[in-house]
Design a protein around this motif. Structure first.
Motif, mmCIF file in Angstrom:
data_model
loop_
_atom_site.group_PDB
_atom_site.id
_atom_site.type_symbol
_atom_site.label_atom_id
_atom_site.label_comp_id
_atom_site.label_asym_id
_atom_site.label_seq_id
_atom_site.Cartn_x
_atom_site.Cartn_y
_atom_site.Cartn_z
ATOM 1 N N VAL A 33 0.911 -1.158 -0.041
ATOM 2 C CA VAL A 33 -0.074 -0.084 -0.081
ATOM 3 C C VAL A 33 1.067 1.102 -0.143
ATOM 4 O O VAL A 33 1.432 1.565 0.944
ATOM 5 C CB VAL A 33 -1.006 0.066 1.309
ATOM 6 C CG1 VAL A 33 -1.822 1.300 1.260
ATOM 7 C CG2 VAL A 33 -1.721 -1.291 1.468
ATOM 8 N N ALA A 34 1.112 1.806 -1.079
ATOM 9 C CA ALA A 34 2.190 2.792 -1.507
ATOM 10 C C ALA A 34 2.004 4.098 -0.733
ATOM 11 O O ALA A 34 3.030 4.468 0.233
ATOM 12 C CB ALA A 34 2.374 3.055 -2.874
ATOM 13 N N ASP A 194 2.869 -1.606 -12.542
ATOM 14 C CA ASP A 194 1.433 -0.765 -12.186
ATOM 15 C C ASP A 194 0.339 -1.532 -12.094
ATOM 16 O O ASP A 194 -0.831 -0.885 -11.924
ATOM 17 C CB ASP A 194 1.542 0.337 -13.246
ATOM 18 C CG ASP A 194 1.028 -0.087 -14.704
ATOM 19 O OD1 ASP A 194 0.840 -1.463 -14.994
ATOM 20 O OD2 ASP A 194 1.015 0.546 -15.550
ATOM 21 N N GLY A 195 0.062 -2.880 -12.233
ATOM 22 C CA GLY A 195 -0.738 -3.805 -12.016
ATOM 23 C C GLY A 195 -2.007 -3.673 -13.317
ATOM 24 O O GLY A 195 -2.877 -4.280 -13.531
ATOM 25 N N GLY A 271 15.510 4.119 -7.858
ATOM 26 C CA GLY A 271 14.690 3.755 -6.572
ATOM 27 C C GLY A 271 15.004 4.502 -5.489
ATOM 28 O O GLY A 271 16.127 4.485 -5.033
ATOM 29 N N ARG A 272 13.917 4.631 -4.764
ATOM 30 C CA ARG A 272 14.198 5.322 -3.476
ATOM 31 C C ARG A 272 13.434 4.324 -2.591
ATOM 32 O O ARG A 272 12.132 3.984 -2.286
ATOM 33 C CB ARG A 272 13.487 6.503 -3.004
ATOM 34 C CG ARG A 272 13.967 7.227 -1.789
ATOM 35 C CD ARG A 272 13.565 8.762 -1.926
ATOM 36 N NE ARG A 272 12.319 9.067 -2.595
ATOM 37 C CZ ARG A 272 11.096 9.343 -1.589
ATOM 38 N NH1 ARG A 272 11.656 9.666 -0.164
ATOM 39 N NH2 ARG A 272 10.208 9.566 -1.844
ATOM 40 N N SER A 300 7.404 9.731 -14.517
ATOM 41 C CA SER A 300 6.479 8.873 -13.847
ATOM 42 C C SER A 300 7.008 8.138 -12.732
ATOM 43 O O SER A 300 8.348 7.797 -12.700
ATOM 44 C CB SER A 300 6.003 8.078 -14.957
ATOM 45 O OG SER A 300 6.844 7.068 -15.439
ATOM 46 N N ILE A 301 6.214 7.729 -11.793
ATOM 47 C CA ILE A 301 6.635 6.928 -10.326
ATOM 48 C C ILE A 301 5.799 5.687 -10.907
ATOM 49 O O ILE A 301 4.716 5.652 -11.059
ATOM 50 C CB ILE A 301 5.781 7.975 -9.271
ATOM 51 C CG1 ILE A 301 6.512 9.018 -9.250
ATOM 52 C CG2 ILE A 301 6.333 7.019 -8.300
ATOM 53 C CD1 ILE A 301 8.324 9.203 -9.118
ATOM 54 N N GLU A 302 6.555 4.492 -10.390
ATOM 55 C CA GLU A 302 5.995 3.113 -10.271
ATOM 56 C C GLU A 302 6.474 2.720 -9.098
ATOM 57 O O GLU A 302 7.671 2.951 -8.505
ATOM 58 C CB GLU A 302 6.598 2.282 -11.456
ATOM 59 C CG GLU A 302 6.151 2.839 -12.925
ATOM 60 C CD GLU A 302 4.688 2.839 -13.131
ATOM 61 O OE1 GLU A 302 3.886 2.230 -12.333
ATOM 62 O OE2 GLU A 302 4.124 3.654 -14.095
#
Length: 326
Positions: A33-34, A194-195, A271-272, A300-302
């Protein structure tokens, strides 16, 4: 490695299984759960010839990083396999409250768990066909056969009296064959998904001898991997992973990954890590398991994970060195 992965490979391989007591059939279903920096998994290691399973669940966020102080951790080391109840690879119930069920091989699975006030009610739905990855040379001890599959996990988890909705990309796997935890090298399993049909995963192997320390900034090769994009899945043919920052305790905190697939498509992402579970499910290995926020070149963020593991001899030397530095 098998030539083609078939739906029946989501079951125990009774026709090809050797009589080795170390024959292992493992799988995992990660989720996150980001917005809460929350990670979780359902993990299983079945030993049919020993008639038991090592299986369990975990939940963690930045509030706790150890198996004993994270949000929740329950790893049942000796859950009996019961053939009389039609126990299968993805159809079983264990005494610690975990039930896994295959709705359709390589398509859909459910996972329920209920113990100590922690509850899972989750479903995995595949968003691509399986990627027949195998294990690279040097890592055969994990087992010769292995595949991965992007999908989506939906449902709820309940912890500390709160119901939390889950709806995220995921990346399950299944491995089988004799497994001996002995001398596998350090490695990393970075991925994002991203599902909805865009996913990337590589397996990167550490290049240092086990009696040396991993160095920040060392570029390490992607040995296997795949990219799912625009309704096409293709193998990664070249790629790298580099840790650009570790915390003072050695945990990888910022990474860069890149890869080019056999169609010429490329991925470059920074990546973080948002959390970490310092996981020690097997005595000879330390694993850092993190939710990772990946920023692509287009901004963009994934979301996905970075999963680094160490052989015990290397982990001990590396971590004791960090203590001495501090």
């Amino acid at each position: 490695m098998v030539d083609v992965v078939r739906p029946e490979d989501d079951y125990f391989h009774t026709t090809t299984m050797t009589d080795s007591p170390f024959w292992n059939e493992s799988a995992w279903f990660p989720f996150y759960v980001a917005e809460r920096d929350l990670s979780g998994f359902v993990y299983m290691n079945h030993r049919p010839n020993m008639n038991f399973s090592m299986t369990g669940v975990a939940l963690w966020d930045p509030s706790g990083e150890e198996m004993y102080d994270c949000l929740y951790h329950d790893w049942h080391e000796f859950a009996p396999l019961n053939p009389s109840t039609n126990t299968e690879m993805f159809d079983y119930t264990t005494p610690n409250g975990l039930t896994v069920h295959c709705l359709k091989p390589q398509k859909a699975f459910t996972m329920q768990y209920d113990r100590d006030g922690c509850q899972f009610d989750l479903r995995f739905d595949a968003t691509m066909e399986v990627a027949n990855a195998g294990f690279p040379d040097g890592s055969e001890e994990w087992g010769p056969h292995h595949y991965e599959q992007a999908g989506r996990v939906t449902g709820t988890v309940r912890i500390n009296g709160e119901d939390i909705a889950v709806d995220c990309g995921s990346n399950r796997d299944h491995s089988w064959g004799p497994r001996l935890y002995k001398d596998n090298p350090r490695g990393d399993f970075p991925w994002f998904n991203d599902g909805k049909g865009f996913a990337f995963q590589t397996y990167n192997m550490g290049t240092e001898p086990q009696d040396t320390d991993p160095i920040v900034g060392t570029t390490e090769p992607a040995i296997t991997g795949w990219l799912q994009k625009d309704d096409k899945v293709a193998n990664v043919v070249t790629g790298t992973r580099k840790v650009v920052e570790r915390r003072p305790d050695g945990v990888p905190w910022r990474l860069v990954i890149e890869g080019t697939d056999e169609l010429g498509r490329t991925v470059h992402a920074e990546g973080r890590c948002k959390n970490v579970l310092k996981w020690v499910p097997w005595a000879r290995y330390l694993q850092y398991w993190s939710l990772c926020e990946w920023t692509l070149d287009d901004g963009s963020i994934e979301y996905g994970e970075a999963i680094e593991w160490f052989p015990g001899i290397q982990a001990r030397k590396f971590l004791r060195a960090q203590t001495e530095i501090r």
